[in-house]
Design a protein around this motif. Structure first.
Motif, mmCIF file in Angstrom:
data_model
loop_
_atom_site.group_PDB
_atom_site.id
_atom_site.type_symbol
_atom_site.label_atom_id
_atom_site.label_comp_id
_atom_site.label_asym_id
_atom_site.label_seq_id
_atom_site.Cartn_x
_atom_site.Cartn_y
_atom_site.Cartn_z
ATOM 1 N N SER A 1 -3.757 8.197 -1.613
ATOM 2 C CA SER A 1 -4.182 7.138 -2.538
ATOM 3 C C SER A 1 -3.501 5.815 -2.192
ATOM 4 C CB SER A 1 -3.857 7.540 -3.981
ATOM 5 O OG SER A 1 -4.518 8.720 -4.353
ATOM 6 N N ILE A 2 -2.216 5.862 -1.842
ATOM 7 C CA ILE A 2 -1.498 4.638 -1.463
ATOM 8 C C ILE A 2 -2.080 4.053 -0.182
ATOM 9 C CG2 ILE A 2 0.729 3.757 -0.651
ATOM 10 C CD1 ILE A 2 2.066 5.747 -2.552
ATOM 11 N N THR A 3 -2.430 4.929 0.774
ATOM 12 C CA THR A 3 -3.038 4.451 2.020
ATOM 13 C C THR A 3 -4.367 3.761 1.751
ATOM 14 O OG1 THR A 3 -2.012 6.264 3.250
ATOM 15 C CG2 THR A 3 -3.845 5.124 4.310
ATOM 16 N N SER B 1 1.328 -8.359 -4.308
ATOM 17 C CA SER B 1 0.697 -7.500 -3.302
ATOM 18 C C SER B 1 0.850 -6.030 -3.674
ATOM 19 C CB SER B 1 1.319 -7.755 -1.923
ATOM 20 O OG SER B 1 1.108 -9.090 -1.504
ATOM 21 N N VAL B 2 2.041 -5.659 -4.132
ATOM 22 C CA VAL B 2 2.282 -4.266 -4.535
ATOM 23 C C VAL B 2 1.420 -3.897 -5.732
ATOM 24 C CG1 VAL B 2 4.003 -2.688 -5.483
ATOM 25 C CG2 VAL B 2 4.603 -4.176 -3.571
ATOM 26 N N ILE B 3 1.277 -4.820 -6.679
ATOM 27 C CA ILE B 3 0.431 -4.556 -7.850
ATOM 28 C C ILE B 3 -1.010 -4.299 -7.418
ATOM 29 C CG2 ILE B 3 -0.574 -5.610 -9.918
ATOM 30 C CD1 ILE B 3 2.116 -6.997 -10.374
ATOM 31 N N ALA B 4 -1.509 -5.089 -6.459
ATOM 32 C CA ALA B 4 -2.875 -4.892 -5.963
ATOM 33 C C ALA B 4 -3.024 -3.529 -5.303
ATOM 34 C CB ALA B 4 -3.237 -6.009 -4.981
ATOM 35 N N ILE B 5 -2.034 -3.148 -4.492
ATOM 36 C CA ILE B 5 -2.078 -1.835 -3.827
ATOM 37 C C ILE B 5 -2.083 -0.707 -4.853
ATOM 38 C CG2 ILE B 5 -0.795 -0.258 -2.320
ATOM 39 C CD1 ILE B 5 0.194 -2.726 -0.797
ATOM 40 N N VAL B 6 -1.206 -0.820 -5.851
ATOM 41 C CA VAL B 6 -1.102 0.223 -6.875
ATOM 42 C C VAL B 6 -2.394 0.321 -7.681
ATOM 43 C CG1 VAL B 6 0.105 0.903 -8.989
ATOM 44 C CG2 VAL B 6 1.407 0.083 -7.023
ATOM 45 N N THR C 1 -3.515 15.236 6.842
ATOM 46 C CA THR C 1 -3.648 13.922 6.205
ATOM 47 C C THR C 1 -2.790 12.883 6.929
ATOM 48 O OG1 THR C 1 -1.901 14.514 4.620
ATOM 49 C CG2 THR C 1 -4.190 14.884 3.945
ATOM 50 N N GLY C 2 -1.627 13.303 7.443
ATOM 51 C CA GLY C 2 -0.784 12.377 8.190
ATOM 52 C C GLY C 2 -1.455 11.887 9.458
ATOM 53 N N LEU C 3 -2.175 12.782 10.142
ATOM 54 C CA LEU C 3 -2.901 12.398 11.346
ATOM 55 C C LEU C 3 -3.976 11.365 11.035
ATOM 56 C CD1 LEU C 3 -3.742 12.817 14.353
ATOM 57 C CD2 LEU C 3 -5.241 14.641 13.541
ATOM 58 N N VAL C 4 -4.744 11.602 9.977
ATOM 59 C CA VAL C 4 -5.817 10.675 9.606
ATOM 60 C C VAL C 4 -5.237 9.333 9.187
ATOM 61 C CG1 VAL C 4 -7.776 10.269 8.067
ATOM 62 C CG2 VAL C 4 -7.325 12.578 8.918
ATOM 63 N N ARG C 5 -4.222 9.356 8.340
ATOM 64 C CA ARG C 5 -3.616 8.097 7.862
ATOM 65 C C ARG C 5 -3.030 7.296 9.017
ATOM 66 N NH1 ARG C 5 -1.192 11.312 3.597
ATOM 67 N NH2 ARG C 5 0.775 11.167 4.752
ATOM 68 N N ILE D 1 -3.656 0.352 0.378
ATOM 69 C CA ILE D 1 -3.269 -0.620 1.407
ATOM 70 C C ILE D 1 -4.486 -1.119 2.171
ATOM 71 C CG2 ILE D 1 -1.993 -0.915 3.574
ATOM 72 C CD1 ILE D 1 0.081 1.059 2.464
ATOM 73 N N VAL D 2 -5.372 -0.191 2.536
ATOM 74 C CA VAL D 2 -6.539 -0.558 3.337
ATOM 75 C C VAL D 2 -7.465 -1.488 2.555
ATOM 76 C CG1 VAL D 2 -8.650 0.327 4.397
ATOM 77 C CG2 VAL D 2 -6.465 1.504 4.780
ATOM 78 N N ILE D 3 -7.810 -1.112 1.339
ATOM 79 C CA ILE D 3 -8.776 -1.901 0.560
ATOM 80 C C ILE D 3 -8.166 -3.221 0.085
ATOM 81 C CG2 ILE D 3 -10.199 -1.917 -1.529
ATOM 82 C CD1 ILE D 3 -10.632 1.034 -1.178
ATOM 83 N N ALA D 4 -6.874 -3.202 -0.250
ATOM 84 C CA ALA D 4 -6.228 -4.424 -0.746
ATOM 85 C C ALA D 4 -5.737 -5.325 0.381
ATOM 86 C CB ALA D 4 -5.054 -4.053 -1.658
ATOM 87 N N PHE D 5 -6.008 -4.974 1.625
ATOM 88 C CA PHE D 5 -5.485 -5.744 2.753
ATOM 89 C C PHE D 5 -5.878 -7.230 2.700
ATOM 90 C CE2 PHE D 5 -5.549 -7.361 7.103
ATOM 91 C CZ PHE D 5 -4.261 -7.050 7.518
#
Length: 267
Positions: free
Chosen positions: A92-94, A17-22, A173-177, A97-101
C-alpha cells in the motif's frame, strides 16, 4: 532566510508529501483485492499481456516458444504470523509513492524554485510534467517488462526435480516493488543529468567520454535485474541506453544556453 528557516520550510514540504503518500496508501489498503489479485499477482499469470506479446514475437523470429510462459510451477505462501499484513502495508505504501509522485515532485519544486531566477523558473515550467511522465513510463516498464521476465525465469528455474518452488509472499512482493520503483527512478536519468549540468558537475563531453563505461554498467545492471539470457538483457538495456543518449542531448542544450547567456551578459 536563515539555514534553520530553510530546514523548517523543507520539513513542511516533507510533511505534506508524506500526508499525500499516506492518503493514497490508505485507499490502496482498502482496495486489497484489486491491488493484490489484479495488479500484484498479474505478472504470475500465463495470460499476462507481456507473455502473450513475447510469445508471438519469439514465434515470429524463429525462437519457437522460448518466451512463452506455461502454467506456473510455483506457489506463493506466507510462513510468518504477520507476513500477509506486512506485505499488505508495504504494498500500500509503494502504491502511495507511485501515485503521489507528481505531488511529491510538486512539493520538491516549490522548495527549490524560490532560489531560481525568474527566467530559470520560466524555462523549467514543464519540470513537474516531464518528471512525472518519465517516472510513470519507468513504472510501466518495470511492471510490464522487468517483472514478468524475472518472474518467468526465477519462477520456473530448478536445480533439481526434488526441489519445489514455493516462494514466500514477502519475496514475491519485494521483487515486484523493487522492479517497479527502480525502473521509475532510472527513467528520471534525463532530469538528473539536466540539474547536474546546470550546477556544473556534468558536461556533454564528460558523458560522451564515459559512454563506454555507462554501457558496461547498464549491461551489468540488466544482467542483475533480469534473467541471464541475452534477449532479456537487451530488452532492458536498450531503453536505458536511449535515456543516456537523450541525457547527452539535454546536457548539450543546457551548456549551449549557458554560453549564450554569458555572451549576452558580456556584451
Amino acid at each position: 532566510m536563515s539555514f534553520l528557516d530553510h530546514l523548517e520550510e523543507l520539513r513542511w514540504h516533507l510533511i505534506r508529501s508524506v500526508i499525500a503518500i499516506v492518503a493514497v496508501a490508505l485507499v490502496a489498503f482498502l482496495a486489497k483485492e484489486f491491488i493484490f489479485d489484479v495488479i500484484l499477482f498479474g505478472p504470475k499469470n500465463p495470460d499476462f499481456p507481456t507473455y502473450r506479446l513475447l510469445c508471438k514475437l519469439s514465434s515470429m523470429i524463429g525462437l519457437e516458444e522460448s518466451f512463452c510462459m506455461q502454467e506456473n510451477a510455483f506457489r506463493i505462501q506466507s510462513r510468518t504470523m504477520a507476513g500477509q499484513f506486512s506485505a499488505h502495508i508495504w504494498t500500500s505504501i509503494t502504491v502511495g509513492i507511485v501515485i503521489a509522485f507528481p505531488y511529491i515532485i510538486y512539493e520538491f519544486w516549490k522548495f527549490i524554485s524560490p532560489g531560481l531566477m525568474p527566467k530559470e523558473r520560466k524555462n523549467s515550467r514543464g519540470f513537474i510534467f516531464v518528471a512525472s511522465i518519465l517516472f510513470f513510463v519507468g513504472v510501466f516498464f518495470g511492471y510490464y517488462v522487468v517483472t514478468p521476465l524475472s518472474i518467468n525465469f526465477l519462477g520456473t528455474y530448478k536445480v533439481s526435480e526434488q526441489v519445489f518452488n514455493d516462494f514466500d509472499l514477502s519475496s514475491y512482493t519485494g521483487l515486484v516493488r523493487a522492479s517497479v520503483l527502480a525502473s521509475g527512478l532510472i527513467f528520471e536519468l534525463p532530469i538528473i543529468m539536466y540539474f547536474l549540468t546546470k550546477i556544473g558537475l556534468v558536461t556533454p563531453e564528460f558523458l560522451k567520454k564515459y559512454r563506454k563505461f555507462a554501457l558496461v554498467i547498464v549491461l551489468v545492471l540488466s544482467a542483475i535485474i533480469t534473467p541471464p539470457d541475452i534477449a532479456s538483457q537487451v530488452i532492458v538495456a536498450v531503453p536505458v541506453l536511449i535515456l543516456y543518449e537523450i541525457s547527452i542531448l539535454i546536457s548539450k542544450r543546457v551548456i549551449r544556453k549557458e554560453r549564450k547567456k554569458l555572451k549576452q551578459q558580456a556584451t
